[in-house]
Design an enzyme around this catalytic site. Sequence first.
Site, PDB file in Angstrom:
ATOM      1  N   ASP A  91       0.840  -1.201   0.000  1.00  0.00           N
ATOM      2  CA  ASP A  91       0.000   0.000   0.000  1.00  0.00           C
ATOM      3  C   ASP A  91       0.877   1.255   0.000  1.00  0.00           C
ATOM      4  OD1 ASP A  91       0.899  -0.105   2.600  1.00  0.00           O
ATOM      5  OD2 ASP A  91      -1.068   0.132   3.539  1.00  0.00           O
ATOM      6  N   SER A  92       2.201   1.069   0.064  1.00  0.00           N
ATOM      7  CA  SER A  92       3.125   2.187  -0.150  1.00  0.00           C
ATOM      8  C   SER A  92       2.909   2.812  -1.524  1.00  0.00           C
ATOM      9  CB  SER A  92       4.578   1.715  -0.013  1.00  0.00           C
ATOM     10  OG  SER A  92       4.796   0.528  -0.753  1.00  0.00           O
ATOM     11  N   GLU A 152       8.953  -4.416  10.667  1.00  0.00           N
ATOM     12  CA  GLU A 152       9.386  -3.112  10.135  1.00  0.00           C
ATOM     13  C   GLU A 152       9.770  -2.172  11.274  1.00  0.00           C
ATOM     14  OE1 GLU A 152       6.722  -1.278   7.314  1.00  0.00           O
ATOM     15  OE2 GLU A 152       7.909   0.569   7.241  1.00  0.00           O
ATOM     16  N   GLU A 207      -1.643  -5.528   8.570  1.00  0.00           N
ATOM     17  CA  GLU A 207      -0.802  -4.923   9.609  1.00  0.00           C
ATOM     18  C   GLU A 207      -1.411  -5.148  10.992  1.00  0.00           C
ATOM     19  OE1 GLU A 207       0.086  -0.802   8.789  1.00  0.00           O
ATOM     20  OE2 GLU A 207       0.876  -1.249   6.789  1.00  0.00           O
TER      21      GLU A 207
HETATM   22  O1  KIV Z   1       3.501  -1.160   1.680  1.00  0.00           O
HETATM   23  C1  KIV Z   1       4.670  -1.541   1.743  1.00  0.00           C
HETATM   24  O2  KIV Z   1       5.504  -1.225   0.895  1.00  0.00           O
HETATM   25  C2  KIV Z   1       5.055  -2.396   2.854  1.00  0.00           C
HETATM   26  C3  KIV Z   1       6.497  -2.757   2.973  1.00  0.00           C
HETATM   27  C4  KIV Z   1       7.251  -1.613   3.479  1.00  0.00           C
HETATM   28  C5  KIV Z   1       6.702  -3.957   3.811  1.00  0.00           C
HETATM   29  O3  KIV Z   1       4.237  -2.753   3.645  1.00  0.00           O
END
Ligand code: KIV
Length: 306
Positions: free
Chosen positions: A63-64, A199, A134
């Site tokens: 979701d980044s 993380e 998460e």
């Molecule tokens: O959304 C993302 O890119 C992530 C990674 C940083 C593990 O959750």
Amino acid sequence: MSITNFPGSASPSPLDPSITKVTIPALAEMKRQGKPISALTAYDYATSRLVDEAGIDMVLVGDSLAMVVMGQENTLAVTVDEMLHHTRAVRRGVRRALVVADMPFGSYHGTVADGVANAVRFIKEAGAEAVKIEGPRVALVRVLTDAEIPVIGHLGLTPQSVHRMGGYRVQAKTTDAVQQIKADARALEEAGAGLLVLEGIPREVAAEITAELTIPTIGIGAGPDCDGQILVFHDMVNLSYAPKAKFARRYADAAALFRAAIEHYREDVEHRAFPSDEESYHLPSAVKKQLSEDAEAHPKQRLHKI
Ligand code: KIV
């Protein structure tokens, strides 16, 4: 269904039988054998192909993407439909790696039933092979696992909790917080999580969790003792327009490379150096000749000099 071969712990890719598909059991086997697991995020066909062809074991449609692809301030605004759209593109680019879709904020924070319904969409509509959620959502992980949906847990600095955490801060720095994250990790494993992303936590804590669990841990800002590592693709190649985090090693400067290429193209257009004659299509010579003869015979109809 028809099972035509049993090649061992992993199955061949249906698209290419010479490629052995990475699966959750295959990643667990890598942990048992002490082989480090490589993972990267990807959000589209072109980059997911590059990532897969380079032999990366796991591709996360993170979701980044809200931040690095859509330019949002944090990850909270991205929707299930947007994540599905990108997961489909990544799915088409990947033949070997495990494809994991991140469940976005709000898609599993209500009832367990809503969480399951949204997770099913990622598997059914986008071809994801696992979903990532998460936090210590143990009940949901158990139900998803019972529903045959592999789950990746994510503990420590969980970006969807940015408002609760008061910013992106390293987590698990007090003895109570260390005990809590270790208990959460054990609970997620016991509920059926196939992998755990850790993380933004101290190296020592990640090392202890990794040693204690039988499922693989994948670290990001969690030190070198995890079973594998993941980075955000755009951070790794300097395309994220964000200050560099301590852990985000830059392996290439794609921004510099792309900027130079774009500037060169603009200059070529402005100086009429692009396209060249070789980069142009041409009429067949007979048609060209005929058009010139017609133009000479009827000069007033002539529109262009050929
Ligand atoms: O959304 C993302 O890119 C992530 C990674 C940083 C593990 O959750």
